[in-house]
Scaffold this motif. Structure first.
Motif, PDB file in Angstrom:
ATOM      1  N   GLU A 297      -1.832   5.333   2.742  1.00  0.00           N
ATOM      2  CA  GLU A 297      -1.576   6.227   1.615  1.00  0.00           C
ATOM      3  C   GLU A 297      -2.357   7.511   1.866  1.00  0.00           C
ATOM      4  OE1 GLU A 297      -2.933   6.744  -3.024  1.00  0.00           O
ATOM      5  OE2 GLU A 297      -3.354   4.860  -2.010  1.00  0.00           O
ATOM      6  N   PRO A 298      -1.660   8.574   2.222  1.00  0.00           N
ATOM      7  CA  PRO A 298      -2.393   9.822   2.462  1.00  0.00           C
ATOM      8  C   PRO A 298      -2.901  10.394   1.140  1.00  0.00           C
ATOM      9  CG  PRO A 298      -0.035  10.159   2.726  1.00  0.00           C
ATOM     10  CD  PRO A 298      -0.242   8.710   2.435  1.00  0.00           C
ATOM     11  N   ASP A 299      -4.086  10.903   1.181  1.00  0.00           N
ATOM     12  CA  ASP A 299      -4.711  11.452  -0.018  1.00  0.00           C
ATOM     13  C   ASP A 299      -5.467  12.701   0.399  1.00  0.00           C
ATOM     14  OD1 ASP A 299      -7.323  11.417  -1.937  1.00  0.00           O
ATOM     15  OD2 ASP A 299      -5.604  10.582  -2.980  1.00  0.00           O
ATOM     16  N   SER A 300      -5.698  13.570  -0.528  1.00  0.00           N
ATOM     17  CA  SER A 300      -6.382  14.814  -0.170  1.00  0.00           C
ATOM     18  C   SER A 300      -7.853  14.592   0.192  1.00  0.00           C
ATOM     19  CB  SER A 300      -6.269  15.810  -1.317  1.00  0.00           C
ATOM     20  OG  SER A 300      -6.853  15.284  -2.484  1.00  0.00           O
ATOM     21  N   PHE A 301      -8.410  13.476  -0.221  1.00  0.00           N
ATOM     22  CA  PHE A 301      -9.828  13.231   0.054  1.00  0.00           C
ATOM     23  C   PHE A 301     -10.030  12.180   1.138  1.00  0.00           C
ATOM     24  CE2 PHE A 301      -9.586  14.618  -4.405  1.00  0.00           C
ATOM     25  CZ  PHE A 301     -10.275  15.810  -4.271  1.00  0.00           C
ATOM     26  N   ILE A 302      -9.283  11.082   1.076  1.00  0.00           N
ATOM     27  CA  ILE A 302      -9.455   9.996   2.035  1.00  0.00           C
ATOM     28  C   ILE A 302      -8.147   9.218   2.141  1.00  0.00           C
ATOM     29  CG2 ILE A 302     -10.318   8.358   0.312  1.00  0.00           C
ATOM     30  CD1 ILE A 302     -12.245   7.328   2.483  1.00  0.00           C
ATOM     31  N   ASP A 303      -7.803   8.785   3.350  1.00  0.00           N
ATOM     32  CA  ASP A 303      -6.622   7.951   3.530  1.00  0.00           C
ATOM     33  C   ASP A 303      -6.992   6.506   3.202  1.00  0.00           C
ATOM     34  OD1 ASP A 303      -5.195  10.111   4.366  1.00  0.00           O
ATOM     35  OD2 ASP A 303      -5.319   9.632   6.496  1.00  0.00           O
ATOM     36  N   ARG A 304      -6.097   5.844   2.486  1.00  0.00           N
ATOM     37  CA  ARG A 304      -6.326   4.450   2.111  1.00  0.00           C
ATOM     38  C   ARG A 304      -5.314   3.570   2.834  1.00  0.00           C
ATOM     39  NH1 ARG A 304      -6.778   7.460  -2.514  1.00  0.00           N
ATOM     40  NH2 ARG A 304      -8.760   7.330  -3.577  1.00  0.00           N
ATOM     41  N   LEU A 305      -5.773   2.464   3.382  1.00  0.00           N
ATOM     42  CA  LEU A 305      -4.906   1.502   4.049  1.00  0.00           C
ATOM     43  C   LEU A 305      -4.563   0.399   3.057  1.00  0.00           C
ATOM     44  CD1 LEU A 305      -3.569   0.517   6.692  1.00  0.00           C
ATOM     45  CD2 LEU A 305      -5.681  -0.763   7.126  1.00  0.00           C
ATOM     46  N   HIS A 306      -3.283   0.244   2.761  1.00  0.00           N
ATOM     47  CA  HIS A 306      -2.797  -0.822   1.884  1.00  0.00           C
ATOM     48  C   HIS A 306      -2.327  -1.964   2.776  1.00  0.00           C
ATOM     49  CE1 HIS A 306      -2.456   1.456  -2.007  1.00  0.00           C
ATOM     50  NE2 HIS A 306      -2.700   2.428  -1.132  1.00  0.00           N
ATOM     51  N   VAL A 307      -2.802  -3.177   2.514  1.00  0.00           N
ATOM     52  CA  VAL A 307      -2.477  -4.332   3.343  1.00  0.00           C
ATOM     53  C   VAL A 307      -2.036  -5.488   2.455  1.00  0.00           C
ATOM     54  CG1 VAL A 307      -3.352  -5.988   5.052  1.00  0.00           C
ATOM     55  CG2 VAL A 307      -4.207  -3.631   5.055  1.00  0.00           C
ATOM     56  N   TYR A 308      -0.891  -6.091   2.819  1.00  0.00           N
ATOM     57  CA  TYR A 308      -0.402  -7.304   2.164  1.00  0.00           C
ATOM     58  C   TYR A 308      -0.502  -8.424   3.185  1.00  0.00           C
ATOM     59  CZ  TYR A 308       2.709 -10.721   0.045  1.00  0.00           C
ATOM     60  OH  TYR A 308       3.238 -11.878  -0.494  1.00  0.00           O
ATOM     61  N   LYS A 309      -1.177  -9.509   2.822  1.00  0.00           N
ATOM     62  CA  LYS A 309      -1.304 -10.660   3.715  1.00  0.00           C
ATOM     63  C   LYS A 309      -0.562 -11.840   3.117  1.00  0.00           C
ATOM     64  CE  LYS A 309      -5.544  -9.269   5.911  1.00  0.00           C
ATOM     65  NZ  LYS A 309      -6.834  -9.665   6.413  1.00  0.00           N
ATOM     66  N   SER A 310       0.289 -12.462   3.947  1.00  0.00           N
ATOM     67  CA  SER A 310       1.096 -13.578   3.440  1.00  0.00           C
ATOM     68  C   SER A 310       0.239 -14.778   3.044  1.00  0.00           C
ATOM     69  CB  SER A 310       2.133 -13.997   4.480  1.00  0.00           C
ATOM     70  OG  SER A 310       1.515 -14.491   5.652  1.00  0.00           O
ATOM     71  N   GLU A 311      -0.918 -14.922   3.656  1.00  0.00           N
ATOM     72  CA  GLU A 311      -1.775 -16.074   3.316  1.00  0.00           C
ATOM     73  C   GLU A 311      -2.246 -16.011   1.866  1.00  0.00           C
ATOM     74  OE1 GLU A 311      -3.033 -14.816   7.576  1.00  0.00           O
ATOM     75  OE2 GLU A 311      -2.566 -13.845   5.692  1.00  0.00           O
ATOM     76  N   THR A 312      -2.545 -14.829   1.392  1.00  0.00           N
ATOM     77  CA  THR A 312      -3.062 -14.680   0.031  1.00  0.00           C
ATOM     78  C   THR A 312      -1.983 -14.224  -0.949  1.00  0.00           C
ATOM     79  OG1 THR A 312      -3.704 -12.376   0.425  1.00  0.00           O
ATOM     80  CG2 THR A 312      -5.370 -14.097   0.868  1.00  0.00           C
ATOM     81  N   ARG A 313      -0.873 -13.708  -0.406  1.00  0.00           N
ATOM     82  CA  ARG A 313       0.222 -13.163  -1.237  1.00  0.00           C
ATOM     83  C   ARG A 313      -0.282 -12.038  -2.152  1.00  0.00           C
ATOM     84  NH1 ARG A 313       4.638 -14.950   1.189  1.00  0.00           N
ATOM     85  NH2 ARG A 313       4.691 -17.176   1.450  1.00  0.00           N
ATOM     86  N   MET A 314      -1.206 -11.245  -1.618  1.00  0.00           N
ATOM     87  CA  MET A 314      -1.793 -10.163  -2.417  1.00  0.00           C
ATOM     88  C   MET A 314      -1.951  -8.916  -1.557  1.00  0.00           C
ATOM     89  SD  MET A 314      -4.788 -12.173  -4.516  1.00  0.00           S
ATOM     90  CE  MET A 314      -5.267 -10.674  -5.345  1.00  0.00           C
ATOM     91  N   TRP A 315      -1.933  -7.783  -2.233  1.00  0.00           N
ATOM     92  CA  TRP A 315      -2.256  -6.502  -1.614  1.00  0.00           C
ATOM     93  C   TRP A 315      -3.749  -6.225  -1.794  1.00  0.00           C
ATOM     94  CZ3 TRP A 315       1.043  -3.529   1.151  1.00  0.00           C
ATOM     95  CH2 TRP A 315       2.427  -3.757   0.998  1.00  0.00           C
ATOM     96  N   HIS A 316      -4.349  -5.592  -0.821  1.00  0.00           N
ATOM     97  CA  HIS A 316      -5.682  -5.043  -1.004  1.00  0.00           C
ATOM     98  C   HIS A 316      -5.726  -3.671  -0.329  1.00  0.00           C
ATOM     99  CE1 HIS A 316      -6.290  -6.995   2.956  1.00  0.00           C
ATOM    100  NE2 HIS A 316      -7.181  -6.058   3.147  1.00  0.00           N
ATOM    101  N   VAL A 317      -6.698  -2.883  -0.729  1.00  0.00           N
ATOM    102  CA  VAL A 317      -6.801  -1.500  -0.255  1.00  0.00           C
ATOM    103  C   VAL A 317      -8.147  -1.313   0.424  1.00  0.00           C
ATOM    104  CG1 VAL A 317      -6.787   0.924  -0.939  1.00  0.00           C
ATOM    105  CG2 VAL A 317      -5.354  -0.715  -2.176  1.00  0.00           C
ATOM    106  N   GLU A 318      -8.081  -0.706   1.603  1.00  0.00           N
ATOM    107  CA  GLU A 318      -9.298  -0.396   2.349  1.00  0.00           C
ATOM    108  C   GLU A 318      -9.418   1.118   2.455  1.00  0.00           C
ATOM    109  OE1 GLU A 318      -8.794  -2.307   6.142  1.00  0.00           O
ATOM    110  OE2 GLU A 318      -8.534  -4.274   5.236  1.00  0.00           O
ATOM    111  N   ASP A 319     -10.606   1.642   2.163  1.00  0.00           N
ATOM    112  CA  ASP A 319     -10.833   3.087   2.301  1.00  0.00           C
ATOM    113  C   ASP A 319     -11.284   3.405   3.693  1.00  0.00           C
ATOM    114  OD1 ASP A 319     -10.141   3.707  -0.300  1.00  0.00           O
ATOM    115  OD2 ASP A 319     -12.176   3.376  -1.034  1.00  0.00           O
TER     116      ASP A 319
END
Length: 108
Positions: free
Chosen positions: A86-108
Motif C-alpha cells: 500500500e503506497p503511502d506518502s509517509f511509509i509503504d505498508r505491506l499487507h499480507v494474508y496467510k492461509s494458515e491464519t485466514r487473516m490479513w496483517h500489515v507490516e510497516d
C-alpha cells in the motif's frame, strides 16, 4: 494569504488521498479473498496449492491497480499467501494474508 490557502489545501488533500487509498486497499483485499474458493478447490483435486494463479485467475477478472506490477501470490504445498504494498506518502505498508491464519496483517 497564499501560504494559508496552500496549507488548507494540503489539510484537505491528505485525508482525501488517504480515504481513496483505504478504499483501494479494501478492494484489493476483497479481490484476493475472492480467489480463495478456487485455490481450495485446486488443493482438493491436486493435494497442494498451485504454484501460480494461472489456473485459477479468470481472464474476465481485472487485477486491482495495487496488484498489477507485483507478484502478489505465493503457493506452497499446504498453504498460500497474498501480499501487496500500500503506497503511502509517509511509509509503504505491506499487507499480507496467510492461509494458515485466514487473516490479513500489515507490516510497516
Amino acid at each position: 494569504m497564499i501560504a494559508g490557502g496552500l496549507l488548507m489545501t494540503q489539510w484537505v488533500a491528505i485525508p482525501l488521498g488517504r480515504e481513496i487509498g483505504l478504499r483501494e486497499v479494501q478492494q484489493t483485499r476483497v479481490f484476493c479473498e475472492s480467489l480463495i474458493p478456487s485455490l481450495e478447490n485446486y488443493k482438493q483435486v491436486n493435494q497442494h496449492y498451485p504454484d501460480n494463479l494461472d489456473t485459477v485467475l479468470s481472464t474476465e477478472k481485472e487485477l486491482p491497480d495495487l496488484l498489477k506490477s507485483y507478484d502478489f501470490y505465493s503457493g506452497y504445498e499446504d498453504s498460500f499467501q497474498f501480499s501487496f504494498i500500500e503506497p503511502d506518502s509517509f511509509i509503504d505498508r505491506l499487507h499480507v494474508y496467510k492461509s494458515e491464519t485466514r487473516m490479513w496483517h500489515v507490516e510497516d
